[in-house]
Write a protein that holds these residues in place. Structure first.
Motif, PDB file in Angstrom:
ATOM      1  N   ARG A 121      27.463   0.685  -4.397  1.00 26.73           N
ATOM      2  CA  ARG A 121      26.961   1.638  -5.190  1.00 26.73           C
ATOM      3  C   ARG A 121      25.413   1.855  -5.357  1.00 26.73           C
ATOM      4  N   ALA A 122      24.695   2.855  -5.129  1.00 27.76           N
ATOM      5  CA  ALA A 122      23.212   2.956  -5.436  1.00 27.76           C
ATOM      6  C   ALA A 122      22.998   2.410  -6.789  1.00 27.76           C
ATOM      7  N   VAL A 123      21.811   1.831  -6.970  1.00 27.16           N
ATOM      8  CA  VAL A 123      21.193   1.112  -8.083  1.00 27.16           C
ATOM      9  C   VAL A 123      19.751   1.523  -8.040  1.00 27.16           C
ATOM     10  N   GLY A 124      19.237   1.921  -9.220  1.00 26.85           N
ATOM     11  CA  GLY A 124      18.161   2.331  -9.514  1.00 26.85           C
ATOM     12  C   GLY A 124      16.706   1.420  -9.361  1.00 26.85           C
ATOM     13  N   GLN A 125      15.912   1.467  -8.530  1.00 23.35           N
ATOM     14  CA  GLN A 125      14.926   0.577  -8.221  1.00 23.35           C
ATOM     15  C   GLN A 125      14.410  -0.473  -9.302  1.00 23.35           C
ATOM     16  N   ARG A 126      14.118   0.270 -10.378  1.00 23.31           N
ATOM     17  CA  ARG A 126      13.617  -0.369 -11.551  1.00 23.31           C
ATOM     18  C   ARG A 126      14.727  -1.233 -12.331  1.00 23.31           C
ATOM     19  N   ALA A 127      15.917  -0.699 -12.436  1.00 20.39           N
ATOM     20  CA  ALA A 127      17.078  -1.386 -13.122  1.00 20.39           C
ATOM     21  C   ALA A 127      17.109  -2.708 -12.187  1.00 20.39           C
ATOM     22  N   LEU A 128      17.297  -2.517 -10.655  1.00 22.09           N
ATOM     23  CA  LEU A 128      17.559  -3.859  -9.794  1.00 22.09           C
ATOM     24  C   LEU A 128      16.497  -4.617  -9.922  1.00 22.09           C
ATOM     25  N   ARG A 129      15.253  -4.341 -10.202  1.00 19.08           N
ATOM     26  CA  ARG A 129      14.049  -5.003 -10.161  1.00 19.08           C
ATOM     27  C   ARG A 129      14.240  -6.083 -11.569  1.00 19.08           C
ATOM     28  N   ASP A 130      14.533  -5.252 -12.629  1.00 21.39           N
ATOM     29  CA  ASP A 130      14.513  -6.061 -13.638  1.00 21.39           C
ATOM     30  C   ASP A 130      15.653  -7.265 -13.906  1.00 21.39           C
ATOM     31  N   ALA A 131      16.786  -6.685 -13.173  1.00 22.96           N
ATOM     32  CA  ALA A 131      17.776  -7.759 -13.231  1.00 22.96           C
ATOM     33  C   ALA A 131      17.793  -8.962 -12.410  1.00 22.96           C
ATOM     34  N   LEU A 132      16.926  -8.718 -11.421  1.00 23.86           N
ATOM     35  CA  LEU A 132      16.543  -9.816 -10.364  1.00 23.86           C
ATOM     36  C   LEU A 132      15.467 -10.820 -11.170  1.00 23.86           C
ATOM     37  N   LEU A 133      14.357 -10.098 -11.756  1.00 30.04           N
ATOM     38  CA  LEU A 133      13.347 -10.760 -12.684  1.00 30.04           C
ATOM     39  C   LEU A 133      14.028 -11.710 -13.921  1.00 30.04           C
ATOM     40  N   ASP A 134      15.109 -10.985 -14.511  1.00 29.70           N
ATOM     41  CA  ASP A 134      15.800 -12.007 -15.537  1.00 29.70           C
ATOM     42  C   ASP A 134      16.666 -12.913 -15.052  1.00 29.70           C
ATOM     43  N   HIS A 135      16.989 -13.029 -13.739  1.00 30.36           N
ATOM     44  CA  HIS A 135      17.788 -14.032 -13.223  1.00 30.36           C
ATOM     45  C   HIS A 135      17.106 -15.376 -13.435  1.00 30.36           C
ATOM     46  N   VAL A 136      17.978 -16.374 -13.779  1.00 30.11           N
ATOM     47  CA  VAL A 136      17.551 -17.819 -13.822  1.00 30.11           C
ATOM     48  C   VAL A 136      18.079 -18.832 -12.764  1.00 30.11           C
ATOM     49  N   PRO A 137      17.251 -18.826 -11.895  1.00 26.09           N
ATOM     50  CA  PRO A 137      17.519 -19.991 -10.513  1.00 26.09           C
ATOM     51  C   PRO A 137      17.499 -21.363 -10.846  1.00 26.09           C
ATOM     52  N   VAL A 138      16.698 -21.521 -12.021  1.00 21.34           N
ATOM     53  CA  VAL A 138      16.525 -23.189 -12.041  1.00 21.34           C
ATOM     54  C   VAL A 138      16.932 -23.342 -13.508  1.00 21.34           C
ATOM     55  N   VAL A 139      17.701 -24.326 -13.705  1.00 18.19           N
ATOM     56  CA  VAL A 139      18.132 -24.593 -15.243  1.00 18.19           C
ATOM     57  C   VAL A 139      17.483 -26.404 -15.158  1.00 18.19           C
ATOM     58  N   VAL A 140      16.890 -26.698 -16.123  1.00 18.15           N
ATOM     59  CA  VAL A 140      16.373 -28.189 -16.354  1.00 18.15           C
ATOM     60  C   VAL A 140      16.704 -28.698 -17.482  1.00 18.15           C
ATOM     61  N   THR A 141      17.494 -29.852 -17.580  1.00 16.18           N
ATOM     62  CA  THR A 141      18.089 -30.704 -18.819  1.00 16.18           C
ATOM     63  C   THR A 141      17.182 -31.915 -18.924  1.00 16.18           C
ATOM     64  N   PRO A 142      16.269 -31.633 -20.015  1.00 19.68           N
ATOM     65  CA  PRO A 142      15.395 -32.961 -20.263  1.00 19.68           C
ATOM     66  C   PRO A 142      16.309 -34.178 -20.532  1.00 19.68           C
ATOM     67  N   ASP A 143      15.816 -35.292 -20.055  1.00 18.83           N
ATOM     68  CA  ASP A 143      16.471 -36.599 -20.103  1.00 18.83           C
ATOM     69  C   ASP A 143      15.886 -37.676 -21.235  1.00 18.83           C
ATOM     70  N   ASP A 144      14.577 -37.223 -21.607  1.00 21.55           N
ATOM     71  CA  ASP A 144      13.801 -38.165 -22.379  1.00 21.55           C
ATOM     72  C   ASP A 144      12.769 -37.399 -23.400  1.00 21.55           C
ATOM     73  N   PRO A 145      13.105 -37.182 -24.453  1.00 22.62           N
ATOM     74  CA  PRO A 145      14.513 -37.560 -25.021  1.00 22.62           C
ATOM     75  C   PRO A 145      15.410 -36.351 -24.683  1.00 22.62           C
ATOM     76  N   PRO A 146      16.691 -36.385 -24.568  1.00 21.51           N
ATOM     77  CA  PRO A 146      17.965 -35.479 -24.441  1.00 21.51           C
ATOM     78  C   PRO A 146      17.318 -34.118 -25.185  1.00 21.51           C
ATOM     79  N   GLY A 147      17.218 -33.010 -24.528  1.00 24.36           N
ATOM     80  CA  GLY A 147      17.246 -31.715 -25.275  1.00 24.36           C
ATOM     81  C   GLY A 147      17.990 -30.607 -24.713  1.00 24.36           C
ATOM     82  N   GLU A 148      17.761 -29.527 -25.356  1.00 23.29           N
ATOM     83  CA  GLU A 148      18.168 -28.154 -24.510  1.00 23.29           C
ATOM     84  C   GLU A 148      17.876 -27.712 -23.422  1.00 23.29           C
ATOM     85  N   PRO A 149      18.699 -27.594 -22.362  1.00 20.36           N
ATOM     86  CA  PRO A 149      18.366 -26.920 -21.110  1.00 20.36           C
ATOM     87  C   PRO A 149      17.263 -25.907 -21.053  1.00 20.36           C
ATOM     88  N   VAL A 150      16.293 -26.369 -20.250  1.00 17.93           N
ATOM     89  CA  VAL A 150      15.161 -25.280 -20.175  1.00 17.93           C
ATOM     90  C   VAL A 150      15.246 -24.217 -18.964  1.00 17.93           C
TER      91      VAL A 150
END
Length: 237
Positions: free
Chosen positions: A146-175
């Protein structure tokens, strides 16, 4: 500086003076990339607290802040047109372009932050390249046929979270590190070249840093900062 990141009072003598930037090539490279992404971009010059150094702040069209520290004692806390400052530097001039302090509308992160992880530059380059490939493929063939608008596609990709970091010292919420931040780091040239990163061990490392609701990616040649969205809740009275 105000709590909303508005312009701070200018030190006496700064108004009407020069821009104070010593390394025109360094600042020019930052400004050229900023203007390439947004022709009408403002740039904010701010003291770093270190003698002989000035921070150049910009805002990318997809909602992240970029900063590069350059040599020179700037004129204080001042906002000008990035294109106008670039032209002045290219001409070898020392004048400060007309002030446009009212054009800076974004808060800045606090000066002190905490490192929570270190990422290899090569991995961030791979993530950015994969997103660009996905955008090209989806633009050509659509998503699930299905065709997707260029703007909607770009925004969806930019909002994607490719990296999640969980602090060890001290333990905290994922970043969460969004594609918006990764793209900013790559598009602004803050990783340098692959050859530069391979020249020395750890030379291409990128720090993930946090302070309050801010998340930063600090590369060898500049940093990206993004403010986490505020959680909103609607409750019946």
């Amino acid at each position: 500086m105000t709590g909303a990141g508005g312009p701070a009072p200018t030190p006496a003598g700064a108004a009407g003076g020069g821009h104070g930037i010593v390394d025109a090539a360094d600042a020019g490279a930052f400004l050229a990339r900023l203007v390439r992404l947004d022709r009408d971009a403002p740039v904010r010059l701010r003291p770093t607290g270190v003698a002989g150094r000035t921070a150049l702040w910009g805002h990318l069209p997809w909602g992240v802040l970029v900063v590069r520290t350059v040599a020179g004692d700037g004129p204080g806390d001042v906002t000008v047109g990035a294109g106008e400052l670039l032209a002045e530097l290219a001409a070898g001039g020392g004048a400060l372009p007309r002030r446009r302090d009212e054009r800076w509308r974004w808060p800045l992160p606090p000066p002190t932050s905490r490192r929570v992880e270190t990422l290899p530059a090569g991995e961030l380059r791979r993530i950015a390249a994969a997103a660009a490939g996905t955008l090209r493929d989806a633009a050509a063939h659509g998503v699930a046929g299905r065709a997707v608008g260029q703007r909607a596609l770009r925004d969806a990709l930019l909002d994607h979270v490719p990296v999640v970091v969980t602090p060890d010292d001290p333990p905290g919420e994922p970043v969460e590190v969004t594609q918006r931040m990764v793209q900013g780091l790559v598009r602004m040239g803050f990783l340098g070249t692959a050859g530069e990163a391979a020249g020395a061990a750890g030379a291409g490392d990128v720090q993930v840093r946090t302070v309050g609701r801010w998340v930063g990616l600090v590369g060898p040649y500049g940093a990206i900062w993004s403010q986490k969205a505020t959680d909103l809740a609607v409750r019946p009275l």
